[in-house]
Design an enzyme around this catalytic site. Structure first.
Site, mmCIF file in Angstrom:
data_model
loop_
_atom_site.group_PDB
_atom_site.id
_atom_site.type_symbol
_atom_site.label_atom_id
_atom_site.label_comp_id
_atom_site.label_asym_id
_atom_site.label_seq_id
_atom_site.Cartn_x
_atom_site.Cartn_y
_atom_site.Cartn_z
ATOM 1 N N ASP A 60 0.866 -1.175 0.000
ATOM 2 C CA ASP A 60 0.000 0.000 0.000
ATOM 3 C C ASP A 60 0.912 1.237 0.000
ATOM 4 O OD1 ASP A 60 -1.659 2.159 0.998
ATOM 5 O OD2 ASP A 60 -3.073 0.627 1.677
ATOM 6 N N THR A 101 -5.486 7.527 0.781
ATOM 7 C CA THR A 101 -4.694 6.912 -0.304
ATOM 8 C C THR A 101 -4.168 7.972 -1.267
ATOM 9 O OG1 THR A 101 -5.960 4.878 -0.176
ATOM 10 C CG2 THR A 101 -4.764 5.263 -2.227
ATOM 11 N N THR A 140 -6.053 13.896 -13.073
ATOM 12 C CA THR A 140 -7.314 13.842 -13.820
ATOM 13 C C THR A 140 -7.813 15.233 -14.197
ATOM 14 O OG1 THR A 140 -9.668 13.351 -13.501
ATOM 15 C CG2 THR A 140 -8.415 13.689 -11.511
ATOM 16 N N ASP A 141 -8.567 15.301 -15.281
ATOM 17 C CA ASP A 141 -9.162 16.597 -15.657
ATOM 18 C C ASP A 141 -10.230 17.036 -14.658
ATOM 19 O OD1 ASP A 141 -11.141 14.748 -16.324
ATOM 20 O OD2 ASP A 141 -11.382 15.417 -18.395
ATOM 21 N N GLU A 142 -10.701 16.106 -13.809
ATOM 22 C CA GLU A 142 -11.755 16.472 -12.843
ATOM 23 C C GLU A 142 -11.283 17.502 -11.830
ATOM 24 O OE1 GLU A 142 -14.110 13.371 -11.221
ATOM 25 O OE2 GLU A 142 -14.205 12.281 -13.114
ATOM 26 N N TYR A 165 -13.547 12.705 -4.530
ATOM 27 C CA TYR A 165 -12.483 12.101 -5.353
ATOM 28 C C TYR A 165 -11.622 13.181 -6.007
ATOM 29 C CZ TYR A 165 -10.337 10.584 -9.692
ATOM 30 O OH TYR A 165 -9.447 10.421 -10.721
ATOM 31 N N SER A 166 -12.280 14.098 -6.729
ATOM 32 C CA SER A 166 -11.476 15.081 -7.474
ATOM 33 C C SER A 166 -10.768 16.045 -6.524
ATOM 34 C CB SER A 166 -12.327 15.829 -8.502
ATOM 35 O OG SER A 166 -13.476 16.384 -7.927
ATOM 36 N N LYS A 169 -7.615 14.326 -5.560
ATOM 37 C CA LYS A 169 -6.609 14.352 -6.632
ATOM 38 C C LYS A 169 -6.022 15.767 -6.785
ATOM 39 C CE LYS A 169 -5.539 11.432 -9.123
ATOM 40 N NZ LYS A 169 -4.394 10.465 -8.939
ATOM 41 N N ARG A 229 -18.491 13.712 -21.609
ATOM 42 C CA ARG A 229 -17.137 13.320 -21.236
ATOM 43 C C ARG A 229 -16.290 13.257 -22.513
ATOM 44 N NH1 ARG A 229 -19.035 14.719 -17.211
ATOM 45 N NH2 ARG A 229 -19.112 13.717 -15.159
ATOM 46 N N ARG A 288 -26.229 11.837 -9.922
ATOM 47 C CA ARG A 288 -25.093 11.811 -8.981
ATOM 48 C C ARG A 288 -25.012 13.183 -8.304
ATOM 49 N NH1 ARG A 288 -19.405 10.752 -11.883
ATOM 50 N NH2 ARG A 288 -19.801 8.565 -11.437
HETATM 51 C C1 DAU Z 1 -21.187 4.502 -13.489
HETATM 52 C C2 DAU Z 1 -22.178 5.407 -14.154
HETATM 53 C C3 DAU Z 1 -21.811 6.627 -14.644
HETATM 54 N N1 DAU Z 1 -22.729 7.441 -15.241
HETATM 55 C C4 DAU Z 1 -22.259 8.748 -15.752
HETATM 56 C C5 DAU Z 1 -21.530 9.616 -14.760
HETATM 57 C C6 DAU Z 1 -20.551 10.385 -15.647
HETATM 58 O O1 DAU Z 1 -21.205 11.522 -16.200
HETATM 59 C C7 DAU Z 1 -20.216 9.415 -16.760
HETATM 60 C C8 DAU Z 1 -18.920 8.659 -16.549
HETATM 61 O O2 DAU Z 1 -18.954 8.139 -15.230
HETATM 62 P P1 DAU Z 1 -17.736 7.329 -14.635
HETATM 63 O O3 DAU Z 1 -17.433 6.182 -15.543
HETATM 64 O O4 DAU Z 1 -18.062 7.011 -13.229
HETATM 65 O O5 DAU Z 1 -16.516 8.349 -14.767
HETATM 66 P P2 DAU Z 1 -16.330 9.862 -14.221
HETATM 67 O O6 DAU Z 1 -17.151 10.100 -13.034
HETATM 68 O O7 DAU Z 1 -16.494 10.783 -15.373
HETATM 69 O O8 DAU Z 1 -14.796 9.764 -13.793
HETATM 70 C C9 DAU Z 1 -13.823 9.006 -14.545
HETATM 71 O O9 DAU Z 1 -13.045 9.858 -15.344
HETATM 72 C C10 DAU Z 1 -12.127 10.708 -14.665
HETATM 73 C C11 DAU Z 1 -11.407 11.504 -15.713
HETATM 74 O O10 DAU Z 1 -12.286 12.458 -16.238
HETATM 75 C C12 DAU Z 1 -11.212 9.895 -13.769
HETATM 76 O O11 DAU Z 1 -10.384 10.752 -13.043
HETATM 77 C C13 DAU Z 1 -12.032 9.046 -12.814
HETATM 78 O O12 DAU Z 1 -11.187 8.247 -12.012
HETATM 79 C C14 DAU Z 1 -12.969 8.172 -13.599
HETATM 80 O O13 DAU Z 1 -13.778 7.413 -12.730
HETATM 81 O O14 DAU Z 1 -21.302 8.483 -16.779
HETATM 82 C C15 DAU Z 1 -24.046 7.061 -15.401
HETATM 83 O O15 DAU Z 1 -24.881 7.795 -15.965
HETATM 84 N N2 DAU Z 1 -24.424 5.827 -14.921
HETATM 85 C C16 DAU Z 1 -23.547 4.985 -14.286
HETATM 86 O O16 DAU Z 1 -23.968 3.890 -13.861
#
Ligand code: DAU
Length: 359
Positions: A60, A101, A140-142, A165-166, A169, A229, A288
């Protein structure tokens, strides 16, 4: 010979990076350290089993003693820090592990690198380091927060993170920056957009939707599904990190994007259609909290200064990714049979109870 310490190398992006580096730089030694949390999987690295230039250590990054031992026993020339808790939804449920972490873990790595890379270890604030060493923080861009309908993230923007999270980071980025300013520790920070590709844990949008679609389970889209995204194929991300590692100017931040802006609903419908399933599987669920509306990256700096560009079109990348998940259904079963199964049940068991806000 260069010895690169890759942290989080059993995770999605980390394992793709380890595979790339061992193939591309056969004269490098790669030490992969990973805590093997729910998202880490040594199966991702099966193709390099037995490679004499590769070593795995389960550790870790918060474990100061063990990290010190690893630096003491190896002439490490670079650190590429992928190790992180990365899922936004989890950070809303349990922020603490993200802070310890992602922030403290990074600080432990920085402290140790600072200690072993100094030219003069007795000089407390020595700003001279062994030549050629570098700490590369994968971010990350977040950290920039959310964009409106127009505009792109550039490296000079303020950090305005919106999720735990963001925020963790962004904090880590600032700690890395401070070690460069205060102690002269050589470093780069990279900030990528949303990755996709083989070996991604099926909690993230694309593999979750592929997996659910294959099992004809509901496809939960948060809010109105019009969040945007910028999708980056993981192999493009890895070549970008390799480029920054070798050519990045000391102390600089580089954005890495895929030039592929897509709305979530568009992605989900593409997956449904490619797999020949019904759009009735889509379920619009509660949004979310703090959901960032749009991310989009300006790649000008990395392209003009370092000559990197993404090679994948989204059409090619998503086609290959869906094929990979179809060919690797056992990989998904193996990875979700652990903690993920419980997590998934916890997050989505009440899916029928949350208000369907659209359609
Ligand atoms: C899991 C999930 C996600 N979503 C939406 C939320 C977001 O607008 C988009 C992508 O979600 P996620 O796949 O969780 O990724 P997001 O929150 O954008 O973050 C990712 O992308 C980031 C880079 O932008 C990374 O730093 C993160 O570690 C990574 O998890 O889809 C849904 O609508 N339904 C879902 O079940």
């Amino acid at each position: 010979m260069k010895t690169i310490l890759v942290t989080g190398g059993a995770g999605f992006i980390g394992s793709n990076f380890v595979n790339l580096m061992l193939n591309k730089h056969p004269d490098y030694k790669i030490i992969n350290i990973d805590a093997l949390t729910y998202a880490g999987n040594l199966e991702n690295l099966k193709d390099i089993d037995g490679n004499a230039n590769y070593e795995f250590i389960k550790v870790d990054i918060r474990d100061r003693e063990k990290i010190d031992e690893i630096f003491k026993n190896n002439e490490i020339t670079s650190v590429v820090n992928f190790a992180a808790e990365s899922h936004v939804d989890r950070s809303i449920e349990e922020p603490e592990i993200f802070l310890t972490t992602n922030i403290i873990g990074t600080q432990v790595l920085l402290d140790t690198a600072k200690k072993y890379w100094k030219v003069n270890p007795n000089d407390k604030y020595c700003k001279e380091y062994k030549p050629g060493v570098k700490f590369l923080q994968v971010s990350t861009d977040e950290v920039y927060g959310a964009l409106g309908e127009t505009g792109l993230f550039v490296e000079t923007m303020p950090l305005l993170p919106n999720s735990p999270y963001s925020a963790s980071k962004a904090s880590a980025d600032l700690i890395v920056r401070s070690y460069n300013e205060t102690f002269g520790l050589p470093m780069n920070i990279t900030r990528c957009s949303n990755n996709y590709g083989p070996y991604q844990f099926p909690e993230k949008l694309i593999p979750l939707m592929i997996n659910n679609c294959l099992k004809e389970k509901e496809l939960p889209i948060y809010g109105d599904g019009m969040q945007i995204r910028d999708w980056l194929h993981v192999s493009d991300h890895c070549t970008a990190i390799d480029t920054v590692l070798h050519k990045g100017k000391d102390g600089e931040v580089y954005n890495i994007g895929g030039n592929n802006e897509k709305a979530n609903t568009e992605i989900v419908k593409l997956i449904i259609n490619t797999l020949g399933k019904s759009e009735n599987l889509i379920k619009y669920v509660k949004d979310r909290p703090g959901h960032d509306r749009r991310y989009a990256i300006d790649n000008t700096k990395i392209t003009t200064e370092l000559g990197w560009e993404p090679a994948y079109t989204f059409e090619q990348g998503i086609k290959e990714t869906i094929e990979w998940y179809l060919d690797n259904t056992q990989w998904i079963e193996n990875i979700i049979s652990g903690d993920y199964a419980n997590y998934y049940d916890k997050m989505y068991s009440g899916i029928d109870e949350v208000a369907a806000i659209k359609e």
